[in-house]
Every structure is written in C-alpha cells, then in structure tokens.
Motif scaffolding. Sequence first.
Motif, PDB file in Angstrom:
ATOM      1  N   LYS A   1       0.829  -1.218   0.000  1.00  0.00           N
ATOM      2  CA  LYS A   1       0.000   0.000   0.000  1.00  0.00           C
ATOM      3  C   LYS A   1       0.858   1.260   0.000  1.00  0.00           C
ATOM      4  O   LYS A   1       0.636   2.178  -0.779  1.00  0.00           O
ATOM      5  N   SER A   2       1.850   1.288   0.903  1.00  0.00           N
ATOM      6  CA  SER A   2       2.691   2.491   0.979  1.00  0.00           C
ATOM      7  C   SER A   2       3.552   2.639  -0.269  1.00  0.00           C
ATOM      8  O   SER A   2       3.819   3.759  -0.713  1.00  0.00           O
TER       9      SER A   2
ATOM     10  N   THR B   1       2.982   1.235   8.691  1.00  0.00           N
ATOM     11  CA  THR B   1       2.120   2.405   8.507  1.00  0.00           C
ATOM     12  C   THR B   1       1.010   2.307   9.541  1.00  0.00           C
ATOM     13  O   THR B   1       0.102   1.520   9.411  1.00  0.00           O
TER      14      THR B   1
ATOM     15  N   ASP C   1       5.364  -9.092 -10.251  1.00  0.00           N
ATOM     16  CA  ASP C   1       6.740  -9.456 -10.662  1.00  0.00           C
ATOM     17  C   ASP C   1       7.209 -10.760 -10.008  1.00  0.00           C
ATOM     18  O   ASP C   1       8.104 -11.422 -10.507  1.00  0.00           O
TER      19      ASP C   1
HETATM   20  P1  GDP Z   1       2.185  -1.930   3.122  1.00  0.00           P
HETATM   21  O1  GDP Z   1       2.389  -2.533   4.456  1.00  0.00           O
HETATM   22  O2  GDP Z   1       0.975  -2.508   2.460  1.00  0.00           O
HETATM   23  O3  GDP Z   1       2.182  -0.451   3.120  1.00  0.00           O
HETATM   24  O4  GDP Z   1       3.412  -2.437   2.196  1.00  0.00           O
HETATM   25  P2  GDP Z   1       4.782  -1.690   1.842  1.00  0.00           P
HETATM   26  O5  GDP Z   1       4.558  -0.735   0.722  1.00  0.00           O
HETATM   27  O6  GDP Z   1       5.409  -1.170   3.074  1.00  0.00           O
HETATM   28  O7  GDP Z   1       5.585  -2.888   1.210  1.00  0.00           O
HETATM   29  C1  GDP Z   1       5.813  -4.088   1.937  1.00  0.00           C
HETATM   30  C2  GDP Z   1       6.955  -4.817   1.289  1.00  0.00           C
HETATM   31  O8  GDP Z   1       6.585  -5.283  -0.014  1.00  0.00           O
HETATM   32  C3  GDP Z   1       8.195  -3.941   1.093  1.00  0.00           C
HETATM   33  O9  GDP Z   1       9.339  -4.720   1.341  1.00  0.00           O
HETATM   34  C4  GDP Z   1       8.119  -3.560  -0.382  1.00  0.00           C
HETATM   35  O10 GDP Z   1       9.392  -3.306  -0.939  1.00  0.00           O
HETATM   36  C5  GDP Z   1       7.499  -4.813  -0.985  1.00  0.00           C
HETATM   37  N1  GDP Z   1       6.780  -4.559  -2.227  1.00  0.00           N
HETATM   38  C6  GDP Z   1       5.837  -3.630  -2.428  1.00  0.00           C
HETATM   39  N2  GDP Z   1       5.376  -3.707  -3.700  1.00  0.00           N
HETATM   40  C7  GDP Z   1       6.061  -4.685  -4.317  1.00  0.00           C
HETATM   41  C8  GDP Z   1       6.043  -5.255  -5.633  1.00  0.00           C
HETATM   42  O11 GDP Z   1       5.281  -4.860  -6.523  1.00  0.00           O
HETATM   43  N3  GDP Z   1       6.880  -6.287  -5.875  1.00  0.00           N
HETATM   44  C9  GDP Z   1       7.729  -6.767  -4.938  1.00  0.00           C
HETATM   45  N4  GDP Z   1       8.523  -7.768  -5.276  1.00  0.00           N
HETATM   46  N5  GDP Z   1       7.771  -6.255  -3.682  1.00  0.00           N
HETATM   47  C10 GDP Z   1       6.962  -5.250  -3.370  1.00  0.00           C
END
Ligand code: GDP
Length: 405
Positions: free
Chosen positions: A193-194, A215, A294
């Motif tokens: 999300k972030s 977050t 990916d």
């Molecule tokens: P949130 O908790 O939903 O806000 O997720 P974050 O944006 O903090 O991401 C969580 C983890 O997933 C981090 O280590 C990111 O680098 C990873 N991540 C986010 N999007 C992708 C993606 O499209 N591909 C891959 N391989 N990793 C991702």
Amino acid sequence: MRKLPISRKSLLRNVYNPISNDRIDQALVTWFPAPASFTGEDCVEIHAHGGKAVVSAILQSLSNLPDFRPAEAGDFTKRAFTNGKLDLTQVEALADLIAAETEAQRSLAIRQLGGELGLLYEQWRRDLIECCAFIEAYIDFGEEENLDFDIKVNDRIKCLSNEIKCHHSETKNAERIRVGVKVAILGRPNVGKSSLFNRLVGRERAIVSPYAGTTRDILDAALDINSYAVILTDTAGLRDDMKIDIVEQEGIKRAIQTASEADLKLLVVDATDGDVPSEIKTDENTIIIWNKVDLLKEPIVQDGIKLSCKTGNGMDELIETLSEKVEHLCINPNSPNPISSNARHSYHCKLCLESLENYSKLIKQDIVLAANELQIAINHMSKLTGTITNDDILNVIFSEFCIGK
Ligand code: GDP
Ligand code: ZN
C-alpha cells in the motif's frame, strides 16, 4: 494641490514624504476613481520597491492621513461586497480562485466569479418573493375582494422547487472538484500500500518497510489527476490479529473509517497469496489491484489491475482507470447550468427545499403557516447572495482572504 494623475494608468512617480519633502522611492502609481475600482471607492495603488525601509517610510507618510489603518484580511473584498461590486457567491469564488490548484477548480471559480450563480439564486429569490406577495395579498384581502387563490402560484413554486432540487443534486459532484475526490488505499499489511502511495505521489513520503504494521496512522497527499484534485490516503494494514498493539489497532480502526468515507477505494491485494480482506465492501467505486505480479510465475486471471510497484508495470493502466473514475465522480466544470461547489450554498439550498416542501403540505390546511414557510425559503436564498447577512458568516468568509485582498 497637485492635479490627480490620469485614472487607471500606471505611472512612474517619485514618492515624497509630504512633511520633510524627502524623496522616499520611485514607484508605479495607479489612481482608480470611484466607482470604477475593485472596492467601488476612490483608490490609489502604489507599487513600490519591496524593502522594509521603503515600505515603512511610505506607511509612515500615509499615517498622517485621517482614518489611516493597515488592511485586515479580506478588507478590500469586504468593501467591494458592501458597495455592491460583488455578491457573496462572487466573494466566495474569488477566494476559491486564489486557492485553486487544479484546472477544474480554476474553471469553476472563474465561472462563479462571473456572477452566473449569484444571478440564478437572485432570480429564484425574486420568483419566491412574487409568489409570497401574492399569497400575502390573498391572506389580507382575499375574502373581501373575492380574490381566488391562484393555483398558478402553487405550480410556480413546484416548478422552482424542482429547479432548485436539480441544482442541489449536483452539489456532491461539484464539491468534489473543490475539496478533492477522496481516494483511500486499503489492504492487508505488507501488500504494498505504501509503495503504491509513493508511486502515485511520485516521491517517497510513506515509510516502506518489510515489517508488517509500519504504517500505523493515516497519511494524506494532494494529487492532481487529470486536472481534478484528489486526496490520496495511505492507511494501516487491515488484519485480525489479537497480538497487535493498541497503536496499530487504532490505525486499523481509522483505516476502516477512512474506507467508509472514501469516494474511491484502491484495494491492494498481494498477488502471491491472493488474500482479499473481507472487512472492505467492494462496489463500483472500488479498484482491486493485484500487486507484486513481478513475483508470479503464472499470470493471474482474476478481474482487477495487475501491478508491480517494484517495476512500475501496470501503473499506466491504474492511473487511466483512476482518472476515469475520478472524472465520473466530478461534475464537468463546463456543463451549461451554473454550478455550485460550496458547502454553504448546498446547506441553504437544502433548507430552502425543505421549506418549500413544508409549504406544499401546509397550503391546503393553513395558508398563514404556508406563507411563513415561503418566507423562510426566501431568507435562505437571500443568505446565498448576501442580501441578508450576519457578521459571523461574513467574518468566516472574509477571514479566508489574505491581507491586501
Ligand atoms: P504496506 O504494508 O501494504 O504499506 O506495504 P509496503 O509498501 O510497506 O511494502 C511491503 C513490502 O513489499 C516492502 O518490502 C516492499 O518493498 C514490498 N513490495 C511492495 N510492492 C512490491 C512489488 O510490486 N513487488 C515486490 N517484489 N515487492 C513489493
Ligand atoms: Zn504501509
């Protein structure tokens, strides 16, 4: 006494202290005689060099004039309103125009500044006053003079009521132009999300981390999507886990609250586990996003946008879908009828409509009470353009301006 310069022409002049005859500055001076000035009063603009000493020397010289005082926020606009140069909808439009950040906000504001909205409200007000005058004449003289109660008055009020209803039904979509379409990013922890928030905002604002629950609060950013204002919100991940701490629990509570208030929901799902949170109701204003594609060996077949925040694949499609939905939630700022995007207008239109409904119910039973409702409806219309005002409302409206406007 020197002759006044030619009106409404900027002239380069020496500015002197009238007592010491000291030359203070060279400045552009423009003379606007009443009533052809912004405020409607005699007005002189002095465009001096901006340094502190120059400005304070000029102010010092002017301070000998009777009634001299520094301007307050919105002072000039208030005079323009008091002198009938602008109605209240135009005053509000001016504040909106100064604050406009998107094309849609600018087009709405400049239309309203032109006065069409004020004219519409004024027309409605006059029509209601005519109806009311007729009814009051009937109350006073109807029986003696054998006046028939004119059924046309009721039809006219019905007609006006429909017009106002139609106008009022558009306010939500118009207000979104002014305040921004609320878009919330939702989903389980760690789905990206972030990362999506940062991609959309175009800079690293939210903390991205591999640890779930990073977050914790709500993060907002203002975006311009296809010339519409969008308030994008990143939320805490939704999870049902007794072990999470109180701060995170609060974050989840706020995320659910944000989801319920959002105009659009971006529901992010980790494509590698496909776990869709059931706490969020999906509807036509939800975009499901399968993130981290990916990492997949096989492409997924479900509906929704396939995205990788890591590579940026799928971002164009997401922005296109988002733009379409945002546009759909907003009124077209160039649509032919006058548009209001202002919550104050919506409030008075709503109360005006309620009074007109009461009128229709009462007219068959008690004409005096019905006339009273009509008077209330008229008052709401008068408050829209500022024919009737009170200081509290004026203070709120004019305090939004800066000093010097
Ligand atoms: P949130 O908790 O939903 O806000 O997720 P974050 O944006 O903090 O991401 C969580 C983890 O997933 C981090 O280590 C990111 O680098 C990873 N991540 C986010 N999007 C992708 C993606 O499209 N591909 C891959 N391989 N990793 C991702
Ligand atoms: Zn996050």
